[in-house]
Structure formats: structure tokens, C-alpha cells
Design a protein around this motif. Structure first.
Motif, PDB file in Angstrom:
ATOM      1  N   LEU A  21       0.831  -1.211   0.000  1.00  0.00           N
ATOM      2  CA  LEU A  21       0.000   0.000   0.000  1.00  0.00           C
ATOM      3  C   LEU A  21       0.861   1.255   0.000  1.00  0.00           C
ATOM      4  CD1 LEU A  21      -2.851  -1.002   2.472  1.00  0.00           C
ATOM      5  CD2 LEU A  21      -3.009  -0.767  -0.005  1.00  0.00           C
ATOM      6  N   LEU A  22       1.914   1.247   0.794  1.00  0.00           N
ATOM      7  CA  LEU A  22       2.813   2.406   0.809  1.00  0.00           C
ATOM      8  C   LEU A  22       3.451   2.610  -0.559  1.00  0.00           C
ATOM      9  CD1 LEU A  22       4.635   2.125   4.253  1.00  0.00           C
ATOM     10  CD2 LEU A  22       2.782   3.669   3.615  1.00  0.00           C
ATOM     11  N   VAL A  26      -0.227   5.197  -0.923  1.00  0.00           N
ATOM     12  CA  VAL A  26      -1.207   5.400   0.144  1.00  0.00           C
ATOM     13  C   VAL A  26      -0.473   5.985   1.350  1.00  0.00           C
ATOM     14  CG1 VAL A  26      -2.830   4.229   1.694  1.00  0.00           C
ATOM     15  CG2 VAL A  26      -2.602   3.477  -0.676  1.00  0.00           C
ATOM     16  N   PRO A  27      -0.989   7.067   1.940  1.00  0.00           N
ATOM     17  CA  PRO A  27      -0.333   7.644   3.122  1.00  0.00           C
ATOM     18  C   PRO A  27      -0.239   6.634   4.275  1.00  0.00           C
ATOM     19  CG  PRO A  27      -1.966   9.159   2.248  1.00  0.00           C
ATOM     20  CD  PRO A  27      -2.132   7.870   1.500  1.00  0.00           C
ATOM     21  N   HIS A  28       0.743   6.831   5.112  1.00  0.00           N
ATOM     22  CA  HIS A  28       1.086   5.920   6.203  1.00  0.00           C
ATOM     23  C   HIS A  28      -0.120   5.583   7.085  1.00  0.00           C
ATOM     24  CE1 HIS A  28       3.156   4.377   9.745  1.00  0.00           C
ATOM     25  NE2 HIS A  28       2.646   5.355  10.453  1.00  0.00           N
ATOM     26  N   THR A  29      -0.823   6.590   7.567  1.00  0.00           N
ATOM     27  CA  THR A  29      -1.941   6.335   8.481  1.00  0.00           C
ATOM     28  C   THR A  29      -3.090   5.623   7.775  1.00  0.00           C
ATOM     29  OG1 THR A  29      -2.774   8.568   8.072  1.00  0.00           O
ATOM     30  CG2 THR A  29      -1.415   8.249  10.022  1.00  0.00           C
ATOM     31  N   VAL A  35      -4.931  -1.878   6.449  1.00  0.00           N
ATOM     32  CA  VAL A  35      -4.405  -3.185   6.835  1.00  0.00           C
ATOM     33  C   VAL A  35      -5.116  -3.700   8.077  1.00  0.00           C
ATOM     34  CG1 VAL A  35      -2.343  -4.370   7.724  1.00  0.00           C
ATOM     35  CG2 VAL A  35      -2.165  -2.902   5.729  1.00  0.00           C
ATOM     36  N   GLN A  36      -5.384  -2.804   9.007  1.00  0.00           N
ATOM     37  CA  GLN A  36      -6.101  -3.206  10.219  1.00  0.00           C
ATOM     38  C   GLN A  36      -7.513  -3.691   9.871  1.00  0.00           C
ATOM     39  OE1 GLN A  36      -6.306  -0.176  13.215  1.00  0.00           O
ATOM     40  NE2 GLN A  36      -7.370  -1.472  14.653  1.00  0.00           N
ATOM     41  N   GLU A  37      -8.172  -2.990   8.972  1.00  0.00           N
ATOM     42  CA  GLU A  37      -9.513  -3.397   8.549  1.00  0.00           C
ATOM     43  C   GLU A  37      -9.468  -4.745   7.821  1.00  0.00           C
ATOM     44  OE1 GLU A  37     -13.600  -3.301   8.132  1.00  0.00           O
ATOM     45  OE2 GLU A  37     -12.309  -2.038   9.377  1.00  0.00           O
ATOM     46  N   ALA A  38      -8.458  -4.942   6.980  1.00  0.00           N
ATOM     47  CA  ALA A  38      -8.322  -6.214   6.271  1.00  0.00           C
ATOM     48  C   ALA A  38      -8.090  -7.362   7.257  1.00  0.00           C
ATOM     49  CB  ALA A  38      -7.185  -6.136   5.258  1.00  0.00           C
ATOM     50  N   ALA A  39      -7.265  -7.118   8.263  1.00  0.00           N
ATOM     51  CA  ALA A  39      -7.009  -8.154   9.273  1.00  0.00           C
ATOM     52  C   ALA A  39      -8.287  -8.470  10.045  1.00  0.00           C
ATOM     53  CB  ALA A  39      -5.918  -7.695  10.231  1.00  0.00           C
ATOM     54  N   TYR A  40      -9.029  -7.448  10.403  1.00  0.00           N
ATOM     55  CA  TYR A  40     -10.291  -7.652  11.118  1.00  0.00           C
ATOM     56  C   TYR A  40     -11.261  -8.473  10.279  1.00  0.00           C
ATOM     57  CZ  TYR A  40     -14.947  -6.636  12.893  1.00  0.00           C
ATOM     58  OH  TYR A  40     -16.230  -6.754  13.332  1.00  0.00           O
ATOM     59  N   ARG A  60      -6.574  -7.039  -1.775  1.00  0.00           N
ATOM     60  CA  ARG A  60      -7.813  -6.568  -2.405  1.00  0.00           C
ATOM     61  C   ARG A  60      -8.729  -5.895  -1.389  1.00  0.00           C
ATOM     62  NH1 ARG A  60      -8.509  -3.999  -5.988  1.00  0.00           N
ATOM     63  NH2 ARG A  60      -6.890  -5.219  -6.932  1.00  0.00           N
ATOM     64  N   VAL A  61      -8.871  -6.507  -0.209  1.00  0.00           N
ATOM     65  CA  VAL A  61      -9.738  -5.932   0.825  1.00  0.00           C
ATOM     66  C   VAL A  61      -9.191  -4.595   1.297  1.00  0.00           C
ATOM     67  CG1 VAL A  61     -10.565  -6.243   3.202  1.00  0.00           C
ATOM     68  CG2 VAL A  61     -10.697  -8.130   1.576  1.00  0.00           C
ATOM     69  N   SER A  62      -7.875  -4.508   1.514  1.00  0.00           N
ATOM     70  CA  SER A  62      -7.299  -3.255   2.010  1.00  0.00           C
ATOM     71  C   SER A  62      -7.384  -2.150   0.963  1.00  0.00           C
ATOM     72  CB  SER A  62      -5.859  -3.465   2.474  1.00  0.00           C
ATOM     73  OG  SER A  62      -5.061  -3.934   1.425  1.00  0.00           O
ATOM     74  N   ILE A  63      -7.172  -2.472  -0.303  1.00  0.00           N
ATOM     75  CA  ILE A  63      -7.288  -1.450  -1.357  1.00  0.00           C
ATOM     76  C   ILE A  63      -8.736  -0.990  -1.487  1.00  0.00           C
ATOM     77  CG2 ILE A  63      -7.184  -1.107  -3.860  1.00  0.00           C
ATOM     78  CD1 ILE A  63      -4.612  -2.738  -3.854  1.00  0.00           C
ATOM     79  N   ASN A  64      -9.665  -1.920  -1.471  1.00  0.00           N
ATOM     80  CA  ASN A  64     -11.076  -1.541  -1.550  1.00  0.00           C
ATOM     81  C   ASN A  64     -11.486  -0.676  -0.364  1.00  0.00           C
ATOM     82  OD1 ASN A  64     -11.423  -2.865  -3.967  1.00  0.00           O
ATOM     83  ND2 ASN A  64     -12.259  -4.714  -3.030  1.00  0.00           N
ATOM     84  N   TYR A  65     -11.003  -1.021   0.816  1.00  0.00           N
ATOM     85  CA  TYR A  65     -11.311  -0.218   2.002  1.00  0.00           C
ATOM     86  C   TYR A  65     -10.742   1.195   1.842  1.00  0.00           C
ATOM     87  CZ  TYR A  65     -11.289   1.503   6.769  1.00  0.00           C
ATOM     88  OH  TYR A  65     -11.466   2.281   7.887  1.00  0.00           O
ATOM     89  N   TYR A  66      -9.513   1.295   1.365  1.00  0.00           N
ATOM     90  CA  TYR A  66      -8.900   2.610   1.183  1.00  0.00           C
ATOM     91  C   TYR A  66      -9.682   3.447   0.172  1.00  0.00           C
ATOM     92  CZ  TYR A  66      -5.661   6.234  -0.236  1.00  0.00           C
ATOM     93  OH  TYR A  66      -5.110   7.446  -0.539  1.00  0.00           O
TER      94      TYR A  66
END
Length: 169
Positions: A21-22, A26-29, A35-40, A60-66
Motif C-alpha cells: 500500500l505504501l 497510500v499515506p502511512h496512516t 491493513v487493520q480493517e483487512a485483518a479484522y 484486495r480488501v485493504s485497497i477496496n477499504y482505502y
């Protein structure tokens, strides 16, 4: 498999997703949040996930969330700035400015490439992923990755030479 080994593997996968993602700007925060949302979501839906490759699913989940967060907040920030090393901060301000300009020029050249080529270059050289890891992330064969990466390097060098010689003239 013990829980410790499972958590260690999951942590490694999440670190790779974070670095990916970086590398995509994608900004750090925001990357941490994604990533936290994808892990959850992985822990919540682990029984129903049919993907044989967990890393692809997490990416895919983390990019979609972002993207969803960007749409909700109406912000589209793709920050390609590299962090200036602490070693460089002790240098002269001119050196820091020159380093920032080089990074900006590099990012402008990346934006002129096909998205796949830019993505391959970032995965290989910024995220330091192997051909096998890149092929898993993108769902392509190793030979396709190698061919496209070769073309990406060739095209990037051509763009770099054009930009360099135009400035020199």
C-alpha cells in the motif's frame, strides 16, 4: 499449527500488504487503517474465504477499504514522496532539496508509464518482493511478470533518457 505460528504468518502477510500500500502511494496512516480493517475482516470471515492465496485477498480488501474511505472523505491523495532519511537530515538543505527533486522526477516518470508497469517496478524495487511473490499478488505467471518487468524497466529508462537529454539541451 500453533497459534503463535499462525499469528506470525498472518503478521508477515499484513506487513507485506502494508508495504504494498505504501508503494502504491497510500499515506502511512491510511495504509495502517486499511491493513487493520483487512485483518479484522479476515479474522471475522476466515471460514467463508475461498481464495487459496490469503495475501491476494488481504491486498484486495485493504485497497477496496482505502478507496471506500477516499470516496467517503472525498480525498484522493496519492503521496509518492519518499521519507527523507535521518542521515540526510543532517546534510545541507540544498542536498535535501535535490533529493526531493529527484524523487519528484522519478514519480513523474512513473506516472507516465502504464499502470501495470509502474506497479511492477514499485513491487520489485520499492517493496523488494521476489518474482514469485509478485506473481502471487497480481495473479500472473512468473514468466509474464519477468517479461512485463523487463518491458517496464526498458520503458522507464527510455523515458528517463528523454527527460534527461531534454533538460541537458
Amino acid at each position: 499449527m500453533s497459534k503463535e505460528i499462525l499469528f506470525e504468518k498472518m503478521n508477515n502477510e499484513l506487513n507485506i500488504v502494508y508495504r504494498y500500500l505504501l508503494s502504491k502511494g497510500v499515506p502511512h496512516t491510511d495504509a495502517e487503517d486499511a491493513v487493520q480493517e483487512a485483518a479484522y475482516r479476515y479474522l471475522r470471515y476466515v471460514d467463508s474465504i475461498k481464495s487459496p492465496n490469503v495475501r491476494n485477498w488481504l491486498i484486495r480488501v485493504s485497497i477496496n477499504y482505502y478507496y471506500d474511505q477516499c470516496r467517503k472523505n472525498k480525498k484522493y491523495i496519492f503521496n509518492f514522496d519518499e521519507k527523507i532519511n535521518e542521515e540526510e537530515s543532517s546534510d545541507l538543505p540544498e542536498m535535501i532539496l535535490l533529493a526531493k527533486e529527484r524523487i519528484d522526477e522519478f514519480n513523474k516518470l512513473l506516472l507516465r508509464l502504464k499502470p501495470l508497469y509502474a506497479e511492477l517496478l514499485l513491487l520489485k524495487y520499492q517493496s523488494n518482493l521476489s518474482y514469485a511473490e509478485i506473481s502471487k499478488v497480481l495473479g500472473m505467471s512468473n514468466s509474464t511478470i519477468k517479461n512485463n518487468l523487463f518491458r517496464a524497466r526498458k520503458k522507464f529508462m527510455k523515458l528517463y533518457e528523454e527527460a534527461y537529454y531534454e533538460k541537458g539541451k
